[in-house]
Design a protein around this motif. Structure first.
Motif, PDB file in Angstrom:
ATOM      1  N   ASP A  70       0.839  -1.203   0.000  1.00  0.00           N
ATOM      2  CA  ASP A  70       0.000   0.000   0.000  1.00  0.00           C
ATOM      3  C   ASP A  70       0.873   1.251   0.000  1.00  0.00           C
ATOM      4  OD1 ASP A  70      -2.296  -1.536  -0.011  1.00  0.00           O
ATOM      5  OD2 ASP A  70      -2.756  -1.217   2.113  1.00  0.00           O
ATOM      6  N   GLU A  71       1.941   1.220   0.786  1.00  0.00           N
ATOM      7  CA  GLU A  71       2.856   2.371   0.819  1.00  0.00           C
ATOM      8  C   GLU A  71       3.554   2.548  -0.526  1.00  0.00           C
ATOM      9  OE1 GLU A  71       5.529   2.497   4.113  1.00  0.00           O
ATOM     10  OE2 GLU A  71       3.910   2.463   5.584  1.00  0.00           O
ATOM     11  N   LEU A  72       3.895   1.445  -1.179  1.00  0.00           N
ATOM     12  CA  LEU A  72       4.544   1.526  -2.487  1.00  0.00           C
ATOM     13  C   LEU A  72       3.629   2.197  -3.506  1.00  0.00           C
ATOM     14  CD1 LEU A  72       6.834   0.839  -4.463  1.00  0.00           C
ATOM     15  CD2 LEU A  72       5.825  -1.432  -4.717  1.00  0.00           C
ATOM     16  N   LEU A  73       2.354   1.840  -3.468  1.00  0.00           N
ATOM     17  CA  LEU A  73       1.406   2.436  -4.411  1.00  0.00           C
ATOM     18  C   LEU A  73       1.206   3.923  -4.163  1.00  0.00           C
ATOM     19  CD1 LEU A  73      -1.288  -0.394  -4.512  1.00  0.00           C
ATOM     20  CD2 LEU A  73       0.392   0.181  -6.295  1.00  0.00           C
ATOM     21  N   GLU A  74       1.262   4.328  -2.893  1.00  0.00           N
ATOM     22  CA  GLU A  74       1.023   5.724  -2.532  1.00  0.00           C
ATOM     23  C   GLU A  74       2.287   6.577  -2.580  1.00  0.00           C
ATOM     24  OE1 GLU A  74      -0.717   5.561   1.358  1.00  0.00           O
ATOM     25  OE2 GLU A  74      -2.385   4.323   0.686  1.00  0.00           O
ATOM     26  N   ALA A  75       3.458   5.958  -2.546  1.00  0.00           N
ATOM     27  CA  ALA A  75       4.719   6.676  -2.357  1.00  0.00           C
ATOM     28  C   ALA A  75       4.971   7.819  -3.336  1.00  0.00           C
ATOM     29  CB  ALA A  75       5.892   5.699  -2.359  1.00  0.00           C
ATOM     30  N   ALA A  90      12.037   7.013  -2.591  1.00  0.00           N
ATOM     31  CA  ALA A  90      13.182   6.638  -1.750  1.00  0.00           C
ATOM     32  C   ALA A  90      12.958   7.080  -0.306  1.00  0.00           C
ATOM     33  CB  ALA A  90      14.464   7.244  -2.315  1.00  0.00           C
ATOM     34  N   GLN A  91      12.411   8.260  -0.113  1.00  0.00           N
ATOM     35  CA  GLN A  91      12.165   8.756   1.246  1.00  0.00           C
ATOM     36  C   GLN A  91      11.093   7.936   1.952  1.00  0.00           C
ATOM     37  OE1 GLN A  91      11.594  12.887   0.123  1.00  0.00           O
ATOM     38  NE2 GLN A  91      13.556  13.428   1.069  1.00  0.00           N
ATOM     39  N   THR A  92      10.137   7.423   1.207  1.00  0.00           N
ATOM     40  CA  THR A  92       9.103   6.576   1.806  1.00  0.00           C
ATOM     41  C   THR A  92       9.717   5.312   2.389  1.00  0.00           C
ATOM     42  OG1 THR A  92       7.413   7.448   0.333  1.00  0.00           O
ATOM     43  CG2 THR A  92       6.956   5.316   1.338  1.00  0.00           C
ATOM     44  N   ILE A  93      10.725   4.774   1.714  1.00  0.00           N
ATOM     45  CA  ILE A  93      11.383   3.569   2.218  1.00  0.00           C
ATOM     46  C   ILE A  93      11.998   3.841   3.588  1.00  0.00           C
ATOM     47  CG2 ILE A  93      13.202   1.857   1.810  1.00  0.00           C
ATOM     48  CD1 ILE A  93      12.773   2.549  -1.257  1.00  0.00           C
ATOM     49  N   THR A  94      12.606   4.995   3.760  1.00  0.00           N
ATOM     50  CA  THR A  94      13.233   5.308   5.053  1.00  0.00           C
ATOM     51  C   THR A  94      12.190   5.476   6.149  1.00  0.00           C
ATOM     52  OG1 THR A  94      13.244   7.716   4.777  1.00  0.00           O
ATOM     53  CG2 THR A  94      15.142   6.505   3.924  1.00  0.00           C
ATOM     54  N   LYS A  95      10.993   5.875   5.772  1.00  0.00           N
ATOM     55  CA  LYS A  95       9.935   6.098   6.762  1.00  0.00           C
ATOM     56  C   LYS A  95       9.232   4.819   7.183  1.00  0.00           C
ATOM     57  CE  LYS A  95       8.838  10.735   5.154  1.00  0.00           C
ATOM     58  NZ  LYS A  95       7.817  11.555   4.501  1.00  0.00           N
ATOM     59  N   ARG A  96       9.419   3.722   6.423  1.00  0.00           N
ATOM     60  CA  ARG A  96       8.698   2.486   6.725  1.00  0.00           C
ATOM     61  C   ARG A  96       8.909   2.019   8.158  1.00  0.00           C
ATOM     62  NH1 ARG A  96       9.948  -0.965   1.467  1.00  0.00           N
ATOM     63  NH2 ARG A  96      11.308  -1.998   2.941  1.00  0.00           N
ATOM     64  N   SER A  97      10.085   2.255   8.711  1.00  0.00           N
ATOM     65  CA  SER A  97      10.354   1.757  10.061  1.00  0.00           C
ATOM     66  C   SER A  97       9.701   2.611  11.134  1.00  0.00           C
ATOM     67  CB  SER A  97      11.859   1.693  10.316  1.00  0.00           C
ATOM     68  OG  SER A  97      12.412   2.981  10.230  1.00  0.00           O
ATOM     69  N   THR A  98       9.199   3.775  10.778  1.00  0.00           N
ATOM     70  CA  THR A  98       8.568   4.634  11.780  1.00  0.00           C
ATOM     71  C   THR A  98       7.052   4.627  11.668  1.00  0.00           C
ATOM     72  OG1 THR A  98       8.752   6.564  10.343  1.00  0.00           O
ATOM     73  CG2 THR A  98      10.567   6.157  11.888  1.00  0.00           C
ATOM     74  N   THR A  99       6.538   3.920  10.682  1.00  0.00           N
ATOM     75  CA  THR A  99       5.086   3.802  10.541  1.00  0.00           C
ATOM     76  C   THR A  99       4.655   2.504  11.205  1.00  0.00           C
ATOM     77  OG1 THR A  99       5.257   2.639   8.430  1.00  0.00           O
ATOM     78  CG2 THR A  99       5.140   5.053   8.342  1.00  0.00           C
ATOM     79  N   MET A 100       3.439   2.096  10.965  1.00  0.00           N
ATOM     80  CA  MET A 100       2.942   0.846  11.531  1.00  0.00           C
ATOM     81  C   MET A 100       3.699  -0.354  10.981  1.00  0.00           C
ATOM     82  SD  MET A 100       0.990  -0.448  13.650  1.00  0.00           S
ATOM     83  CE  MET A 100       1.125  -2.182  13.951  1.00  0.00           C
ATOM     84  N   VAL A 154      16.759   1.366   3.212  1.00  0.00           N
ATOM     85  CA  VAL A 154      16.418   0.317   4.182  1.00  0.00           C
ATOM     86  C   VAL A 154      17.313   0.442   5.413  1.00  0.00           C
ATOM     87  CG1 VAL A 154      16.524  -2.177   4.592  1.00  0.00           C
ATOM     88  CG2 VAL A 154      15.409  -1.301   2.540  1.00  0.00           C
ATOM     89  N   GLY A 155      18.585   0.684   5.187  1.00  0.00           N
ATOM     90  CA  GLY A 155      19.531   0.818   6.292  1.00  0.00           C
ATOM     91  C   GLY A 155      19.210   1.985   7.211  1.00  0.00           C
ATOM     92  N   MET A 156      18.570   3.001   6.681  1.00  0.00           N
ATOM     93  CA  MET A 156      18.180   4.143   7.512  1.00  0.00           C
ATOM     94  C   MET A 156      17.249   3.716   8.646  1.00  0.00           C
ATOM     95  SD  MET A 156      19.544   7.006   6.517  1.00  0.00           S
ATOM     96  CE  MET A 156      20.420   7.627   5.111  1.00  0.00           C
ATOM     97  N   ASP A 169      15.997  13.336   4.700  1.00  0.00           N
ATOM     98  CA  ASP A 169      16.841  14.335   4.037  1.00  0.00           C
ATOM     99  C   ASP A 169      18.086  13.678   3.441  1.00  0.00           C
ATOM    100  OD1 ASP A 169      15.057  16.321   4.757  1.00  0.00           O
ATOM    101  OD2 ASP A 169      16.303  17.125   6.375  1.00  0.00           O
ATOM    102  N   ALA A 170      18.684  12.756   4.194  1.00  0.00           N
ATOM    103  CA  ALA A 170      19.900  12.081   3.727  1.00  0.00           C
ATOM    104  C   ALA A 170      19.622  11.237   2.490  1.00  0.00           C
ATOM    105  CB  ALA A 170      20.496  11.226   4.847  1.00  0.00           C
ATOM    106  N   ILE A 171      18.536  10.482   2.497  1.00  0.00           N
ATOM    107  CA  ILE A 171      18.253   9.643   1.334  1.00  0.00           C
ATOM    108  C   ILE A 171      17.857  10.524   0.146  1.00  0.00           C
ATOM    109  CG2 ILE A 171      15.797   9.078   1.607  1.00  0.00           C
ATOM    110  CD1 ILE A 171      18.598   6.608   0.784  1.00  0.00           C
ATOM    111  N   GLY A 172      17.220  11.639   0.414  1.00  0.00           N
ATOM    112  CA  GLY A 172      16.920  12.596  -0.658  1.00  0.00           C
ATOM    113  C   GLY A 172      18.192  13.137  -1.279  1.00  0.00           C
ATOM    114  N   SER A 173      19.187  13.393  -0.446  1.00  0.00           N
ATOM    115  CA  SER A 173      20.483  13.861  -0.965  1.00  0.00           C
ATOM    116  C   SER A 173      21.161  12.795  -1.810  1.00  0.00           C
ATOM    117  CB  SER A 173      21.405  14.272   0.191  1.00  0.00           C
ATOM    118  OG  SER A 173      20.881  15.399   0.850  1.00  0.00           O
TER     119      SER A 173
END
Length: 182
Positions: A70-75, A90-100, A154-156, A169-173
């Protein structure tokens, strides 16, 4: 004597408790007894919804995959440019660990459970394909670039010393750097 009505637990309640337990305690908590204690109920409720613990694990992993998909479709969202869509993905991937979605916890479980490893591999394949497609839209056909971005993102999730904002911000860079190299 008064009788207190209690809420009947649903399959979703058990699955959400499992996702929380894998984050809080780890995969050892993904058994009927620890989950029942976590929910303040008996194992009977667990077995009402699931044939056994492996069946629960299968549904738990399917739930995780569905949330990540679902996150991939919305990203990419409604970003105006291909570069902005790639950056947001790419930034959505870093946020996956802070969501549900407990991405780092599922990945840790995957190191010792082949079914979790298969679920992670399926998720990784879909996200890598999406990154490759977005990069291709920008004229970057080297699949290694998608792997580098994905691995960093993912490592983030395991890089807990910084805030989510700093990680995104880092993955965006990194995405900006890849785009500058094309």
């Amino acid at each position: 004597m008064t009788v207190t009505a209690t809420k009947r637990l649903t399959k979703s309640d058990w699955l959400l408790a499992g996702l929380g337990a894998v984050v809080d305690v780890g995969p050892d908590a993904l058994k009927a007894e620890p989950l029942a204690r976590r929910l303040g109920t008996t194992k009977g409720s667990f077995y009402w919804h699931f044939k056994d613990v492996p069946a629960f694990h299968t549904e738990l992993l399917a739930t995780w995959e569905m949330q990540v998909d679902d996150e991939l479709l919305e990203a990419p969202g409604e970003e105006s440019t291909a570069a902005a869509r790639l950056r947001r993905l790419a930034q959505t991937i870093t946020k996956r660990s802070t969501t549900m979605v407990p991405d780092p916890s599922i990945r840790a479980w995957a190191r010792s459970n082949r079914f979790a490893a298969q679920a992670v591999a399926r998720v990784d394949s879909r996200w890598l394909t999406s990154l490759q497609d977005h990069l291709a839209d920008l004229g970057i056909g080297n699949p290694e670039m998608a792997r580098i971005i994905y691995a960093a993102a993912v490592g983030m999730g395991d890089f807990g010393q910084t805030s989510t904002c700093e990680n995104t911000d880092a993955i965006g860079s990194l995405v900006d750097l890849v785009l500058a190299l094309r």
